[in-house]
Scaffold this motif. Structure first.
Motif, PDB file in Angstrom:
ATOM      1  N   ASP A  75      28.169  28.956  63.241  1.00 55.58           N
ATOM      2  CA  ASP A  75      27.827  30.066  64.135  1.00 55.58           C
ATOM      3  C   ASP A  75      28.918  31.145  64.150  1.00 55.58           C
ATOM      4  O   ASP A  75      29.456  31.480  63.106  1.00 55.58           O
ATOM      5  CB  ASP A  75      27.501  29.552  65.544  1.00 55.58           C
ATOM      6  CG  ASP A  75      26.302  28.606  65.533  1.00 55.58           C
ATOM      7  OD1 ASP A  75      25.504  28.680  64.584  1.00 55.58           O
ATOM      8  OD2 ASP A  75      26.168  27.790  66.456  1.00 55.58           O
ATOM      9  N   PRO A 131      26.129  31.078  70.995  1.00 55.07           N
ATOM     10  CA  PRO A 131      25.962  30.186  69.844  1.00 55.07           C
ATOM     11  C   PRO A 131      25.744  28.735  70.292  1.00 55.07           C
ATOM     12  O   PRO A 131      25.565  28.475  71.485  1.00 55.07           O
ATOM     13  CB  PRO A 131      27.291  30.339  69.095  1.00 55.07           C
ATOM     14  CG  PRO A 131      28.283  30.727  70.141  1.00 55.07           C
ATOM     15  CD  PRO A 131      27.527  31.441  71.229  1.00 55.07           C
ATOM     16  N   ARG A 132      25.778  27.782  69.317  1.00 55.25           N
ATOM     17  CA  ARG A 132      25.628  26.367  69.680  1.00 55.25           C
ATOM     18  C   ARG A 132      26.931  25.851  70.305  1.00 55.25           C
ATOM     19  O   ARG A 132      27.951  26.535  70.300  1.00 55.25           O
ATOM     20  CB  ARG A 132      25.202  25.564  68.440  1.00 55.25           C
ATOM     21  CG  ARG A 132      23.758  25.825  68.098  1.00 55.25           C
ATOM     22  CD  ARG A 132      23.353  25.258  66.745  1.00 55.25           C
ATOM     23  NE  ARG A 132      23.837  26.072  65.645  1.00 55.25           N
ATOM     24  CZ  ARG A 132      23.496  25.899  64.362  1.00 55.25           C
ATOM     25  NH1 ARG A 132      22.665  24.917  64.035  1.00 55.25           N
ATOM     26  NH2 ARG A 132      23.965  26.685  63.414  1.00 55.25           N
ATOM     27  N   CYS A 142      17.963  29.048  64.647  1.00 54.60           N
ATOM     28  CA  CYS A 142      18.192  27.666  65.102  1.00 54.60           C
ATOM     29  C   CYS A 142      19.286  27.566  66.160  1.00 54.60           C
ATOM     30  O   CYS A 142      20.015  26.588  66.200  1.00 54.60           O
ATOM     31  CB  CYS A 142      18.470  26.754  63.918  1.00 54.60           C
ATOM     32  SG  CYS A 142      19.768  27.323  62.816  1.00 54.60           S
ATOM     33  N   THR A 143      19.387  28.576  67.042  1.00 53.34           N
ATOM     34  CA  THR A 143      20.309  28.475  68.181  1.00 53.34           C
ATOM     35  C   THR A 143      19.490  28.376  69.463  1.00 53.34           C
ATOM     36  O   THR A 143      18.644  29.245  69.738  1.00 53.34           O
ATOM     37  CB  THR A 143      21.247  29.713  68.259  1.00 53.34           C
ATOM     38  OG1 THR A 143      20.520  30.854  67.843  1.00 53.34           O
ATOM     39  CG2 THR A 143      22.463  29.548  67.399  1.00 53.34           C
ATOM     40  N   CYS A 154      30.493  27.721  71.388  1.00 54.89           N
ATOM     41  CA  CYS A 154      30.661  28.107  72.800  1.00 54.89           C
ATOM     42  C   CYS A 154      31.977  27.544  73.334  1.00 54.89           C
ATOM     43  O   CYS A 154      32.789  28.268  73.922  1.00 54.89           O
ATOM     44  CB  CYS A 154      29.534  27.542  73.664  1.00 54.89           C
ATOM     45  SG  CYS A 154      27.984  28.423  73.541  1.00 54.89           S
TER      46      CYS A 154
END
Ligand code: NAD
Ligand code: UDP
Length: 416
Positions: free
Chosen positions: A218, A231-232, A97-98, A236
């Motif tokens: 994450d 990552p999300r 789910c990234t 980030c």
């Protein structure tokens, strides 16, 4: 924990929950909640357990014996059906789910979000077990308003952008925009679960999270995840702040998101678990419509909050623009705006007013009626944490957890 009641005032009985994906961000917070505030037992299924290690050891923990970790890859492990059979309820969180994976690993994304979830739905349906399945707000895709001319006044009309479970369409881009592989796989598994409910009586609840964020989300690239990993957005931007680098705004950071604090969101899942009669058969948006920002505003706020919690001055150039092609590669696309309609969750899980209590006493043939409070209020779901407050507690966690490790990693002499 005795004496707890559900939203209708009925006592809550302890149950066993098979939680798949329990070792991830949401799973770790849900396990924490269930261990510290309830008597429920958890069969925690995942390939990793780093984020729930603190709940599994030592054996002297007050909830020892109520949580059991099973290192299982649900793609290919025959033990899964046995665990679902042992449990009263299955919660499926497992997924890729990234967004960085959706266009670069579309096959893995589709298999993970659709094919791998199929046996979970099948075992629940065949064994008469309740299922809470985690979908995503991304099933809505783009808003209707995004297709209107830029200067159309209708863009300001909520009917063109608020996302409602029972009325909004799902609008994705073309097939070569592989970003939508995730949303499409999630949509199909939602439709399958819904059909199992309609045709075979499966008791289900579908959760559509709207950008839940908080500690343990994450990874920080090069510290507890791959150096080249993306990552999300929370991770980030945290990574950029920890490394004193400008935050990268994809395509100008104009997309809008609403963020909800993980601890508020977990309250909603807790209510779904303990109020099956109110949650079964429903799809729920779970988000906080009051915490809307553009990604650019998020970057600016995170820069300010990080400066406050770290004591370091903000960077002179806090952000830089980067194209989505450069950042995510070919096939990226974006959701423009995500405001959840809260009508259904407020109706099903919001504050409940139980009818007033009336006691009648008979004293020497005279009926005496005593009315207590006109209503008994059982507080339901109401996400309250502001964006500033949730960023403050999350970035405090990020700084405490990673700042030293980053300092060490960046001060290592480069091998000649
Ligand atoms: P996460 O990546 O932190 O957690 C997912 C967990 O599932 C990971 O621990 C992973 O190891 C596990 N997993 C994946 N494949 C597996 C397999 N084959 N076998 C066993 N375990 C496996 O993600 P998260 O943020 O906790 O999200 C959980 C769910 O919520 C996902 O289904 C995701 O699509 C959905 N969701 C989350 C958000 C959010 O805001 N965090 C938004 C939309 C949807
Ligand atoms: N984004 C960004 N810079 C980053 C990471 C993400 O501008 O370093 C943007 C991304 O393009 C999207 C938003 O932030 O518009 C949220 O991204 P996230 O990965 O959290 O997932 P999404 O909300 O799209 O599911």
């Amino acid at each position: 924990m005795a004496g707890r009641v559900d939203l209708d005032g009925n006592p809550i009985k302890p149950i066993t929950i098979c939680m798949i994906g329990a070792g991830g961000f949401i799973g770790s917070h849900l396990c924490e909640k269930l261990m510290s505030e309830t008597d429920h037992a958890v069969l925690a299924v995942d390939v990793y357990n780093d984020k729930i290690k603190h709940l599994l050891e030592p054996a002297s923990l007050p909830w020892a014996g109520r949580i059991q970790f099973h290192r299982i890859n649900i793609k290919n492990d025959s033990r899964l059906e046995g665990l679902i059979k042992m449990a009263d309820l299955t919660i499926n969180l497992a997924a890729i789910c990234t967004p960085a994976d959706y266009n670069t690993r579309p096959l893995d994304t589709i298999y993970s979000n659709f094919i791998d979830a199929l046996p979970v739905v099948k075992y629940c349906s065949e064994n008469g077990k309740r299922l809470i399945h985690f979908s995503t707000c991304e099933v809505y895709g783009k808003t209707i308003g995004s297709f209107l001319p830029k200067d159309s006044p209708l863009r300001q009309d909520p009917a063109y952008y608020v996302l409602s479970e029972d009325t909004s369409p799902c609008i994705f881009g073309s097939i070569e925009k592989q970003r939508w592989s995730y949303a499409c796989a999630k949509q199909l598994i939602e439709r399958l679960i819904y059909a199992e409910g309609a045709e075979n009586g499966l008791e289900f609840t579908i959760v559509r999270p709207f950008n839940w964020i908080g500690p343990r989300m994450d990874f920080i690239p090069g510290i507890d995840g791959p150096s080249e990993g993306v990552p999300r957005v929370l991770a980030c931007f945290s990574n950029n702040l920890l490394r004193h680098e400008p935050l990268k705004l994809v395509d100008g950071g104009q997309s809008q998101r609403t963020f909800v604090y993980i601890k508020d969101a977990i309250e909603a899942v807790h209510l779904m678990i303990e109020n099956p009669a109110r949650a079964n058969g429903h799809i729920f948006n779970v988000g906080n419509p009051n915490n809307e920002v553009t990604v650019r505003q998020l970057a600016e706020m995170m820069t300010q909050v990080y400066s406050k919690v770290s004591g370091e001055p903000p960077l002179e150039v806090p952000t830089i623009d980067v194209s989505s092609k450069e950042f995510y590669g070919e096939g990226y696309d974006d959701s423009d705006k995500r405001i959840p309609d809260m009508t259904i969750i407020n109706k099903q899980l919001g504050t409940n007013l139980l009818p007033f209590l009336q006691l009648k006493f008979l004293i020497q043939d005279i009926v005496l009626t005593v009315k207590f409070n006109p209503v008994v209020i059982i507080p339901g779901w109401d996400p309250k944490t502001s964006l500033w407050d949730l960023l403050e507690s999350t970035l405090t966690y990020q700084h405490r957890t990673y700042a030293e490790a980053i300092k060490k990693a960046t001060s290592k002499p480069v091998a000649s």
